[in-house]
Design a protein around this motif. Sequence first.
Motif, mmCIF file in Angstrom:
data_model
loop_
_atom_site.group_PDB
_atom_site.id
_atom_site.type_symbol
_atom_site.label_atom_id
_atom_site.label_comp_id
_atom_site.label_asym_id
_atom_site.label_seq_id
_atom_site.Cartn_x
_atom_site.Cartn_y
_atom_site.Cartn_z
ATOM 1 N N ILE A 61 0.855 -1.198 0.000
ATOM 2 C CA ILE A 61 0.000 0.000 0.000
ATOM 3 C C ILE A 61 0.890 1.247 0.000
ATOM 4 O O ILE A 61 0.691 2.192 -0.777
ATOM 5 C CB ILE A 61 -0.950 -0.012 1.230
ATOM 6 C CG1 ILE A 61 -1.795 -1.295 1.233
ATOM 7 C CG2 ILE A 61 -1.808 1.239 1.256
ATOM 8 C CD1 ILE A 61 -2.676 -1.477 2.468
ATOM 9 N N LYS A 62 1.937 1.197 0.839
ATOM 10 C CA LYS A 62 2.860 2.334 0.887
ATOM 11 C C LYS A 62 3.559 2.511 -0.459
ATOM 12 O O LYS A 62 3.729 3.631 -0.944
ATOM 13 C CB LYS A 62 3.916 2.098 1.977
ATOM 14 C CG LYS A 62 3.355 2.129 3.380
ATOM 15 C CD LYS A 62 4.401 2.606 4.339
ATOM 16 C CE LYS A 62 4.929 1.583 5.236
ATOM 17 N NZ LYS A 62 5.877 2.033 6.222
ATOM 18 N N GLN A 63 3.928 1.360 -1.061
ATOM 19 C CA GLN A 63 4.628 1.390 -2.348
ATOM 20 C C GLN A 63 3.767 2.072 -3.418
ATOM 21 O O GLN A 63 4.240 2.904 -4.190
ATOM 22 C CB GLN A 63 4.959 -0.063 -2.754
ATOM 23 C CG GLN A 63 5.871 -0.196 -3.946
ATOM 24 C CD GLN A 63 7.211 0.534 -3.751
ATOM 25 O OE1 GLN A 63 7.733 0.598 -2.631
ATOM 26 N NE2 GLN A 63 7.730 1.131 -4.822
ATOM 27 N N GLU A 93 4.792 5.381 -5.486
ATOM 28 C CA GLU A 93 4.874 5.422 -6.956
ATOM 29 C C GLU A 93 3.994 6.536 -7.512
ATOM 30 O O GLU A 93 4.395 7.264 -8.421
ATOM 31 C CB GLU A 93 4.480 4.061 -7.557
ATOM 32 C CG GLU A 93 5.624 3.063 -7.457
ATOM 33 C CD GLU A 93 5.215 1.628 -7.742
ATOM 34 O OE1 GLU A 93 4.148 1.412 -8.362
ATOM 35 O OE2 GLU A 93 5.960 0.720 -7.314
ATOM 36 N N ALA A 94 2.804 6.688 -6.956
ATOM 37 C CA ALA A 94 1.898 7.747 -7.431
ATOM 38 C C ALA A 94 2.557 9.112 -7.241
ATOM 39 O O ALA A 94 2.523 9.974 -8.122
ATOM 40 C CB ALA A 94 0.581 7.679 -6.677
ATOM 41 N N PHE A 130 -2.256 11.131 -3.510
ATOM 42 C CA PHE A 130 -1.464 9.886 -3.507
ATOM 43 C C PHE A 130 -1.916 8.925 -2.405
ATOM 44 O O PHE A 130 -1.726 7.713 -2.512
ATOM 45 C CB PHE A 130 0.047 10.173 -3.447
ATOM 46 C CG PHE A 130 0.451 11.196 -2.434
ATOM 47 C CD1 PHE A 130 0.494 12.543 -2.756
ATOM 48 C CD2 PHE A 130 0.793 10.816 -1.146
ATOM 49 C CE1 PHE A 130 0.885 13.496 -1.820
ATOM 50 C CE2 PHE A 130 1.188 11.753 -0.211
ATOM 51 C CZ PHE A 130 1.223 13.107 -0.548
ATOM 52 N N ALA A 131 -2.578 9.466 -1.369
ATOM 53 C CA ALA A 131 -3.176 8.558 -0.366
ATOM 54 C C ALA A 131 -4.311 7.762 -1.025
ATOM 55 O O ALA A 131 -4.522 6.580 -0.728
ATOM 56 C CB ALA A 131 -3.698 9.350 0.831
ATOM 57 N N GLN A 132 -5.013 8.409 -1.952
ATOM 58 C CA GLN A 132 -6.086 7.692 -2.664
ATOM 59 C C GLN A 132 -5.497 6.563 -3.515
ATOM 60 O O GLN A 132 -6.076 5.479 -3.617
ATOM 61 C CB GLN A 132 -6.880 8.646 -3.561
ATOM 62 C CG GLN A 132 -7.694 9.674 -2.786
ATOM 63 C CD GLN A 132 -8.619 10.453 -3.713
ATOM 64 O OE1 GLN A 132 -9.447 9.888 -4.412
ATOM 65 N NE2 GLN A 132 -8.481 11.767 -3.713
ATOM 66 N N ALA A 133 -4.321 6.819 -4.124
ATOM 67 C CA ALA A 133 -3.676 5.762 -4.923
ATOM 68 C C ALA A 133 -3.309 4.582 -4.013
ATOM 69 O O ALA A 133 -3.486 3.409 -4.377
ATOM 70 C CB ALA A 133 -2.443 6.314 -5.630
ATOM 71 N N GLY A 134 -2.806 4.880 -2.828
ATOM 72 C CA GLY A 134 -2.490 3.809 -1.869
ATOM 73 C C GLY A 134 -3.747 3.044 -1.480
ATOM 74 O O GLY A 134 -3.735 1.812 -1.355
ATOM 75 N N ALA A 135 -4.846 3.766 -1.345
ATOM 76 C CA ALA A 135 -6.108 3.124 -0.941
ATOM 77 C C ALA A 135 -6.603 2.144 -2.013
ATOM 78 O O ALA A 135 -7.167 1.099 -1.696
ATOM 79 C CB ALA A 135 -7.160 4.193 -0.660
#
Length: 395
Positions: A51-53, A57-58, A276-281
Amino acid sequence: MSSNRVATRIAEIPFAGIRKVFEKAARLEADGVKVIHFEIGRPDFDTPGHIKQAALEALQQGMVHYTANSGIMELRQAIAESIQRYKNLSYDPATEIMVTAGGQEAMYLSLQAILEPGDEVLVPDPGYPQFSSCVKLAGGVPVPLPLKPEKNFAPDLDATGTLLTDRTRAIIVNSPHNPTGAVLTSGQIRNTCDFARERDLLILSDEAYDRILYEGDDFLSPAAVPEMKERSLVWGSLSKTYAMTGWRIGYLAAPADVVAATIKMQQNVMLSVCSFAQAGAVAAIKGPQDCVDRMVNEFDRRRHAILEGIAKCPGLSCDALPLGAFYVFAKHDVPGWTSASLADRLLEQAGVAAVPGTAFGTHGEGYIRISYATSHEDCMDGMERIVRCMTELIR
Ligand SMILES: Cc1ncc(COP(=O)(O)O)c(C=O)c1O
């Protein structure tokens, strides 16, 4: 300048009881005391690596701008798929889902979107304190609805007669429940839905702990009960499921007109949730789910440690076996001690920070909430300290 710099409606909102305990514990720690943190409802695990990755990346790929007010479509689609998979409910990601900064923001914004001044909302007592605060901030009136300890902390629907008025608009349901860990059975959810339908109420369902369940898959969202989707708002969260409390990702799933109104609120509060938190989600929801199983298994091990400690502890007991979330609502029976004075004593004498039941409403008197979102070792140590302290008190 006048001394009344703070608006009355804000001055009237109480400072969170949990925070008071936390701050007192921090002062003791500053004096060198080793404190066991049973007060915090925050998983101690790190967010799983994949998830962090995905968020990293985002960020590296330049995902640094505002997103749509309702969140990125990929995340709304992932949320809709996850609701379909785990709740057997179908939502249109384009119109019926929005991404929010945690379940907390879904609650705050959607209450602003639906309540007229003076509208009354039945809130569980004991219950998550922000239910009442957010209802008040939206101009509504929270009406405490007692939960029945002897019925697994289900809402006491027989006691609602005097609580209902022609201003009652909604009932808040929270299962798995903070602070008791209770999970409503499908029968209890259906009864609550019947109650809401007969009185033409909305159901506001806080499902922040929907994946933290220990015994069986008995989770039913009120929105999944026939004919209830149209009168239900679901407040969801990734915070607890994926150890992502700091990322601030949650969602609202609701009828399209409510989502559209809530998006207007978002345009005046956050604009959009961190991109980018949304990308992790997205990675959290679409990626491997064994990380969730691992965390839930570890929570379960800790739950047993706390329950075994309570079984050995004079003056403490458990009304109902906690079946979800990561809380035990322990009943205390020490003549002359209130939940606030007992929690103080546990902190000052035993170095254990637990939250008095009254931080969750007047029906929390006689209880303390123990959160086991801390290590197994601390759960064992904390319970030994509590047993020693209670043994001395009762002698
Ligand atoms: C019942 C309940 N609802 C909502 C929240 C808010 O969670 P978040 O905003 O992190 O999703 C919490 C947090 O403790 C909670 O216990």
